[in-house]
Design an enzyme around this catalytic site. Structure first.
Site, PDB file in Angstrom:
ATOM      1  N   HIS A  43       0.862  -1.177   0.000  1.00 59.97           N
ATOM      2  CA  HIS A  43       0.000   0.000   0.000  1.00 59.97           C
ATOM      3  C   HIS A  43       0.901   1.231   0.000  1.00 59.97           C
ATOM      4  O   HIS A  43       1.601   1.482   0.991  1.00 59.97           O
ATOM      5  CB  HIS A  43      -0.879  -0.034   1.255  1.00 59.97           C
ATOM      6  CG  HIS A  43      -1.880   1.082   1.334  1.00 59.97           C
ATOM      7  ND1 HIS A  43      -2.845   1.125   2.316  1.00 59.97           N
ATOM      8  CD2 HIS A  43      -2.077   2.193   0.579  1.00 59.97           C
ATOM      9  CE1 HIS A  43      -3.589   2.213   2.151  1.00 59.97           C
ATOM     10  NE2 HIS A  43      -3.126   2.883   1.104  1.00 59.97           N
ATOM     11  N   ARG A  45       1.030   4.774   0.534  1.00 55.27           N
ATOM     12  CA  ARG A  45       0.162   5.802   1.121  1.00 55.27           C
ATOM     13  C   ARG A  45       0.615   7.195   0.720  1.00 55.27           C
ATOM     14  O   ARG A  45       1.800   7.423   0.489  1.00 55.27           O
ATOM     15  CB  ARG A  45       0.190   5.701   2.647  1.00 55.27           C
ATOM     16  CG  ARG A  45      -0.600   4.540   3.188  1.00 55.27           C
ATOM     17  CD  ARG A  45      -0.616   4.542   4.706  1.00 55.27           C
ATOM     18  NE  ARG A  45      -1.626   3.639   5.219  1.00 55.27           N
ATOM     19  CZ  ARG A  45      -2.882   3.979   5.478  1.00 55.27           C
ATOM     20  NH1 ARG A  45      -3.291   5.222   5.326  1.00 55.27           N
ATOM     21  NH2 ARG A  45      -3.734   3.093   5.911  1.00 55.27           N
ATOM     22  N   ARG A  49       4.129   6.583   4.804  1.00 50.47           N
ATOM     23  CA  ARG A  49       4.489   6.162   6.171  1.00 50.47           C
ATOM     24  C   ARG A  49       5.240   4.830   6.209  1.00 50.47           C
ATOM     25  O   ARG A  49       6.019   4.575   7.104  1.00 50.47           O
ATOM     26  CB  ARG A  49       3.220   6.150   7.008  1.00 50.47           C
ATOM     27  CG  ARG A  49       2.746   4.852   7.517  1.00 50.47           C
ATOM     28  CD  ARG A  49       1.776   4.984   8.635  1.00 50.47           C
ATOM     29  NE  ARG A  49       0.647   5.845   8.346  1.00 50.47           N
ATOM     30  CZ  ARG A  49      -0.626   5.452   8.518  1.00 50.47           C
ATOM     31  NH1 ARG A  49      -0.900   4.252   8.943  1.00 50.47           N
ATOM     32  NH2 ARG A  49      -1.619   6.274   8.286  1.00 50.47           N
ATOM     33  N   GLU A  70      -2.076  -1.413  -3.482  1.00 51.52           N
ATOM     34  CA  GLU A  70      -3.212  -0.769  -2.825  1.00 51.52           C
ATOM     35  C   GLU A  70      -2.961   0.725  -2.855  1.00 51.52           C
ATOM     36  O   GLU A  70      -1.858   1.180  -2.515  1.00 51.52           O
ATOM     37  CB  GLU A  70      -3.299  -1.192  -1.353  1.00 51.52           C
ATOM     38  CG  GLU A  70      -3.862  -2.559  -1.134  1.00 51.52           C
ATOM     39  CD  GLU A  70      -3.860  -2.904   0.354  1.00 51.52           C
ATOM     40  OE1 GLU A  70      -3.735  -2.002   1.203  1.00 51.52           O
ATOM     41  OE2 GLU A  70      -3.943  -4.094   0.646  1.00 51.52           O
ATOM     42  N   GLU A 151     -12.407  -6.668  -3.238  1.00 52.03           N
ATOM     43  CA  GLU A 151     -11.789  -7.261  -2.048  1.00 52.03           C
ATOM     44  C   GLU A 151     -12.758  -6.988  -0.917  1.00 52.03           C
ATOM     45  O   GLU A 151     -12.973  -5.833  -0.527  1.00 52.03           O
ATOM     46  CB  GLU A 151     -10.418  -6.640  -1.736  1.00 52.03           C
ATOM     47  CG  GLU A 151      -9.820  -7.299  -0.482  1.00 52.03           C
ATOM     48  CD  GLU A 151      -8.460  -6.753  -0.097  1.00 52.03           C
ATOM     49  OE1 GLU A 151      -7.702  -6.283  -0.972  1.00 52.03           O
ATOM     50  OE2 GLU A 151      -8.167  -6.775   1.115  1.00 52.03           O
TER      51      GLU A 151
HETATM   52  N1  PXP Z   1      -6.516  -5.424   2.451  1.00 50.78           N
HETATM   53  C1  PXP Z   1      -6.493  -4.081   2.558  1.00 50.78           C
HETATM   54  C2  PXP Z   1      -7.330  -3.282   1.644  1.00 50.78           C
HETATM   55  C3  PXP Z   1      -5.667  -3.441   3.520  1.00 50.78           C
HETATM   56  O1  PXP Z   1      -5.667  -2.103   3.610  1.00 50.78           O
HETATM   57  C4  PXP Z   1      -4.865  -4.239   4.358  1.00 50.78           C
HETATM   58  C5  PXP Z   1      -3.964  -3.579   5.360  1.00 50.78           C
HETATM   59  O2  PXP Z   1      -2.938  -2.907   4.725  1.00 50.78           O
HETATM   60  C6  PXP Z   1      -4.910  -5.639   4.199  1.00 50.78           C
HETATM   61  C7  PXP Z   1      -5.756  -6.206   3.252  1.00 50.78           C
HETATM   62  C8  PXP Z   1      -4.086  -6.556   5.048  1.00 50.78           C
HETATM   63  O3  PXP Z   1      -4.607  -6.492   6.332  1.00 50.78           O
HETATM   64  P1  PXP Z   1      -3.772  -7.146   7.548  1.00 50.78           P
HETATM   65  O4  PXP Z   1      -2.482  -6.410   7.622  1.00 50.78           O
HETATM   66  O5  PXP Z   1      -4.661  -6.944   8.723  1.00 50.78           O
HETATM   67  O6  PXP Z   1      -3.576  -8.589   7.187  1.00 50.78           O
END
Ligand code: PXP
Length: 238
Positions: A43, A45, A49, A70, A151
């Protein structure tokens, strides 16, 4: 059988806590693939971060499975996505100061914007997944938006406070998966999944991929701790 994409954001979180070079999420991604993972998720951001632009660029070059980016549907992120061309973009809402993604997209409220962003990504050969809460309206609107995948946010299942609530949330996810499949959308699931709550979830039919990060990075720290201490003791007591 469902696939597993490993989210390596938290490796970068650890690195950024020290503004150091290690641990490198790229190294974690390579290790994940060597262990058999089906994909890597990061992800990027707006506040950078954890994952940095450099990570994403290198990952695009080294990931041999599938790279899922993401991101928020901002102009800045679109520019980056169109340049990097990950295999898939998962669009998520992003709030300043949030500890983690706090919920699914408001797909109805952002229909026009999402429509444009999805079309542009798909035209450039990037698959698009929409991170949505497990509710019918969000999934139906995602189909209207012609996303490739949704998702489904598993947070309400993962955070269930007792068995009855967990069963109710599991059944809800099952119903949403059936609807998603009927609407010809691919099904991904993620958020808050761990070594306990995944066991029931894998029974649900038609899931393409789970995206899991925190539990795996958290466990890696503990299962690797003894070995790391021994390695340092070897050097200190030599
Ligand atoms: N899916 C999305 C859209 C997320 O934002 C995250 C966290 O970054 C995850 C999955 C993964 O979640 P976790 O880190 O709780 O396994």
């Amino acid at each position: 059988m469902a696939k597993l994409s490993i989210n390596v954001d938290h490796v970068a979180t650890l690195r950024e806590a020290r503004k150091a070079k290690e641990p490198d999420p790229v190294a974690a991604a390579i290790a994940a693939e060597m262990a058999g993972a089906d994909g890597i998720t990061v992800h990027l951001r707006g506040d950078r971060r954890h994952i940095q632009d450099r990570d994403l660029k290198i990952l695009r070059g080294v990931v041999k499975t599938t790279l899922n980016l993401e991101m928020a549907a901002t102009n800045e992120m679109m520019e980056i996505a169109l340049q990097i061309k990950p295999d898939m973009v998962t669009l998520v809402p992003e709030k300043e100061g949030e500890v983690t993604t706090e919920g699914g997209l408001d797909v109805d409220g952002n229909f026009e914007k999402l429509n444009q962003v999805i079309a542009k990504l798909q035209l450039n050969g990037v698959l698009v997944s929409l991170f949505v809460n497990p509710d019918e309206e969000s999934i139906k609107t995602s189909a209207k938006l012609r996303a490739d995948y949704v998702e489904i946010n598993t947070d309400s299942y993962a955070c269930a406070r007792n068995v009855a609530e967990q069963i109710a949330q599991l059944e809800r996810l099952e119903r949403m998966a059936t609807l998603t499949h009927r609407l010809n959308l691919g099904i991904n699931m993620g958020h808050g999944l761990d070594y306990r709550n995944i066991v029931n979830l894998v029974q649900i039919q038609h899931i393409h991929e789970f995206s899991i990060g925190h539990a795996i990075v958290g466990r890696a720290v503990l299962v690797g701790f003894e070995k790391a201490v021994r390695e340092m003791l070897d050097l200190v007591k030599r």
